[in-house]
Design an enzyme around this catalytic site. Structure first.
Site, PDB file in Angstrom:
ATOM      1  N   SER A   1      -1.456 -16.419  -6.233  1.00 16.82           N
ATOM      2  CA  SER A   1      -2.153 -16.799  -5.010  1.00 16.82           C
ATOM      3  C   SER A   1      -1.213 -17.602  -4.123  1.00 16.82           C
ATOM      4  O   SER A   1      -0.382 -18.368  -4.626  1.00 16.82           O
ATOM      5  CB  SER A   1      -3.372 -17.659  -5.370  1.00 16.82           C
ATOM      6  OG  SER A   1      -3.842 -18.325  -4.221  1.00 16.82           O
TER       7      SER A   1
ATOM      8  N   GLU B   1       3.737 -11.306  -5.229  1.00 12.60           N
ATOM      9  CA  GLU B   1       3.670  -9.989  -5.886  1.00 12.60           C
ATOM     10  C   GLU B   1       2.283  -9.349  -5.830  1.00 12.60           C
ATOM     11  O   GLU B   1       2.166  -8.129  -5.959  1.00 12.60           O
ATOM     12  CB  GLU B   1       4.150 -10.099  -7.328  1.00 12.60           C
ATOM     13  CG  GLU B   1       5.659 -10.218  -7.408  1.00 12.60           C
ATOM     14  CD  GLU B   1       6.134 -10.706  -8.766  1.00 12.60           C
ATOM     15  OE1 GLU B   1       5.528 -10.312  -9.774  1.00 12.60           O
ATOM     16  OE2 GLU B   1       7.090 -11.499  -8.795  1.00 12.60           O
TER      17      GLU B   1
ATOM     18  N   GLY C   1      -7.245  -6.544  -2.808  1.00 14.68           N
ATOM     19  CA  GLY C   1      -7.050  -7.008  -4.183  1.00 14.68           C
ATOM     20  C   GLY C   1      -8.362  -7.412  -4.838  1.00 14.68           C
ATOM     21  O   GLY C   1      -9.198  -8.074  -4.220  1.00 14.68           O
ATOM     22  N   MET C   2      -8.496  -7.045  -6.106  1.00 18.38           N
ATOM     23  CA  MET C   2      -9.687  -7.441  -6.865  1.00 18.38           C
ATOM     24  C   MET C   2      -9.700  -8.927  -7.180  1.00 18.38           C
ATOM     25  O   MET C   2     -10.691  -9.463  -7.644  1.00 18.38           O
ATOM     26  CB  MET C   2      -9.794  -6.618  -8.155  1.00 18.38           C
ATOM     27  CG  MET C   2     -10.381  -5.248  -7.946  1.00 18.38           C
ATOM     28  SD  MET C   2     -12.021  -5.288  -7.171  1.00 18.38           S
ATOM     29  CE  MET C   2     -13.022  -5.907  -8.522  1.00 18.38           C
TER      30      MET C   2
ATOM     31  N   HIS D   1       0.266  -9.336  -3.137  1.00 20.39           N
ATOM     32  CA  HIS D   1       0.270  -8.578  -1.876  1.00 20.39           C
ATOM     33  C   HIS D   1       1.155  -7.334  -2.003  1.00 20.39           C
ATOM     34  O   HIS D   1       0.819  -6.268  -1.501  1.00 20.39           O
ATOM     35  CB  HIS D   1       0.837  -9.442  -0.734  1.00 20.39           C
ATOM     36  CG  HIS D   1       0.087 -10.710  -0.460  1.00 20.39           C
ATOM     37  ND1 HIS D   1       0.585 -11.950  -0.773  1.00 20.39           N
ATOM     38  CD2 HIS D   1      -1.125 -10.933   0.103  1.00 20.39           C
ATOM     39  CE1 HIS D   1      -0.274 -12.878  -0.399  1.00 20.39           C
ATOM     40  NE2 HIS D   1      -1.325 -12.294   0.126  1.00 20.39           N
TER      41      HIS D   1
HETATM   42  P1  AMP Z   1      -4.676 -13.062   1.384  1.00 21.46           P
HETATM   43  O1  AMP Z   1      -3.332 -13.089   2.027  1.00 21.46           O
HETATM   44  O2  AMP Z   1      -4.908 -14.147   0.398  1.00 21.46           O
HETATM   45  O3  AMP Z   1      -5.794 -12.894   2.373  1.00 21.46           O
HETATM   46  O4  AMP Z   1      -4.694 -11.730   0.515  1.00 21.46           O
HETATM   47  C1  AMP Z   1      -4.452 -10.473   1.106  1.00 21.46           C
HETATM   48  C2  AMP Z   1      -4.819  -9.400   0.130  1.00 21.46           C
HETATM   49  O5  AMP Z   1      -4.026  -9.556  -1.051  1.00 21.46           O
HETATM   50  C3  AMP Z   1      -6.285  -9.460  -0.315  1.00 21.46           C
HETATM   51  O6  AMP Z   1      -6.801  -8.142  -0.426  1.00 21.46           O
HETATM   52  C4  AMP Z   1      -6.188 -10.127  -1.663  1.00 21.46           C
HETATM   53  O7  AMP Z   1      -7.250  -9.796  -2.527  1.00 21.46           O
HETATM   54  C5  AMP Z   1      -4.873  -9.561  -2.178  1.00 21.46           C
HETATM   55  N1  AMP Z   1      -4.337 -10.402  -3.243  1.00 21.46           N
HETATM   56  C6  AMP Z   1      -4.111 -11.746  -3.194  1.00 21.46           C
HETATM   57  N2  AMP Z   1      -3.680 -12.189  -4.397  1.00 21.46           N
HETATM   58  C7  AMP Z   1      -3.652 -11.105  -5.219  1.00 21.46           C
HETATM   59  C8  AMP Z   1      -3.291 -10.907  -6.578  1.00 21.46           C
HETATM   60  N3  AMP Z   1      -2.883 -11.912  -7.348  1.00 21.46           N
HETATM   61  N4  AMP Z   1      -3.368  -9.657  -7.079  1.00 21.46           N
HETATM   62  C9  AMP Z   1      -3.790  -8.613  -6.305  1.00 21.46           C
HETATM   63  N5  AMP Z   1      -4.119  -8.738  -5.003  1.00 21.46           N
HETATM   64  C10 AMP Z   1      -4.065  -9.962  -4.472  1.00 21.46           C
END
Ligand code: AMP
Length: 283
Positions: free
Chosen positions: A185, A35, A147-148, A37
């Site tokens: 995550s 959620e 995402g922050m 992403h």
């Molecule tokens: P990743 O697939 O982990 O590289 O994440 C891809 C994007 O999703 C990045 O901009 C992350 O910061 C964002 N993201 C990952 N987990 C979350 C979360 N729980 N809430 C908001 N954005 C997220």
């Protein structure tokens, strides 16, 4: 939704949309969508005509002893989620497509990387900056949604965009959490049941620090200590990598909590290293 593997193909498609005056929003991910992403996709959907998502587990941002090989992947499920949440183009290249010259060329980041995850993951943000430079050139979006949850990544990409004059706007999106406060995550599935029970204490620890600040405390050392003590006591299965209170987005050490600051932490469990943060503005 169209799935695209070749960079020239997506480049040409986007170029033709831009010629028609369409705005393009881009969500970079490493897949195994949740959620968090999808919140980025939702935001992208609400403010752009065309939404592009990339799924690419980028080898250059993983250290030699990190989890590149075992990073969770499920492309079929991701495809379904992306489609049902309104992604128009899913860019899913292989490593050779993105690194045709191996890693002969890369971006080096010198600012905002000597602390937090940059300190414990040397080279990580060079990998992030390198792959995003490639994707920004391939996709040339108007907006990029990040995402922050990865606040240091937002700070570094903000610096990257300004330093290299990318004609795009970075849009940070709030962290999406489980109902018990744990930041969503892709790595959460690597937690054992017992670790999963303790993991929400990371956010609780940050909240303790926030409470102290909201009650008027301006000493970063005191705030760090209360967070650290709380986590050591309440999440003993985790090994604290760092707890920091820094300026944001500059990520400088501060002696007084004032202006925009980040409370950030990283905690290692057996198979998963979790990060979380709170960014606040004190006036
Ligand atoms: P990743 O697939 O982990 O590289 O994440 C891809 C994007 O999703 C990045 O901009 C992350 O910061 C964002 N993201 C990952 N987990 C979350 C979360 N729980 N809430 C908001 N954005 C997220």
């Amino acid at each position: 939704m169209e799935v695209i593997h070749q960079s020239t193909t997506i480049y040409n498609i986007i170029a033709s949309h831009k010629k028609e005056g369409k705005t393009v929003g881009y969500v970079p991910t490493m897949g195994f969508l949740h959620e968090g992403h999808l919140a980025l996709v939702e935001q992208a959907r609400s403010q752009s005509d065309i939404v592009v998502m990339s799924i690419f587990v980028n080898p250059t941002q993983f250290g030699p002893n990190e989890d590149f090989e075992t990073y969770p992947r499920d492309f079929e499920k991701d495809m379904e989620l992306a489609k049902t949440h309104g992604v128009d183009y899913l860019f899913y290249p292989d490593v050779k497509e993105i690194y045709p010259n191996g890693i002969g060329y890369s971006v080096i980041v010198k600012e905002r990387v000597n602390q937090l995850c940059g300190a414990s993951r040397p080279g990580h943000f060079d990998g992030v900056a390198t792959v995003l430079t490639k994707f920004f050139n391939i996709i040339s979006p108007h907006y990029v949604f990040l995402g922050m949850k990865d606040a240091q990544q937002v700070a570094v990409v903000d610096g990257l965009v300004k330093s290299f004059h990318f004609p795009l706007k970075l849009i940070p999106v709030e962290t999406v959490r489980e109902s018990d406060g744990l930041a969503k995550s892709s790595r959460n599935i690597k937690l054992t049941e017992e670790e999963r029970n303790q993991a929400p204490q990371l956010y609780q620890g940050l909240q303790k620090g926030l409470l102290l600040i909201n009650n008027g405390d301006t000493d970063p050392l005191k705030v760090k200590k209360i967070i650290l003590d709380y986590i050591k006591e309440n999440a003993p299965l985790g090994e604290v990598d760092y707890v920091e209170v820094l300026s944001y987005p500059g990520l400088k050490e501060i002696s007084v909590i004032d202006g925009k600051v980040i409370l950030a932490l990283a905690v290692k469990f057996k198979q998963a290293r979790l990060i979380d943060n709170i960014v606040i503005t004190i006036s």
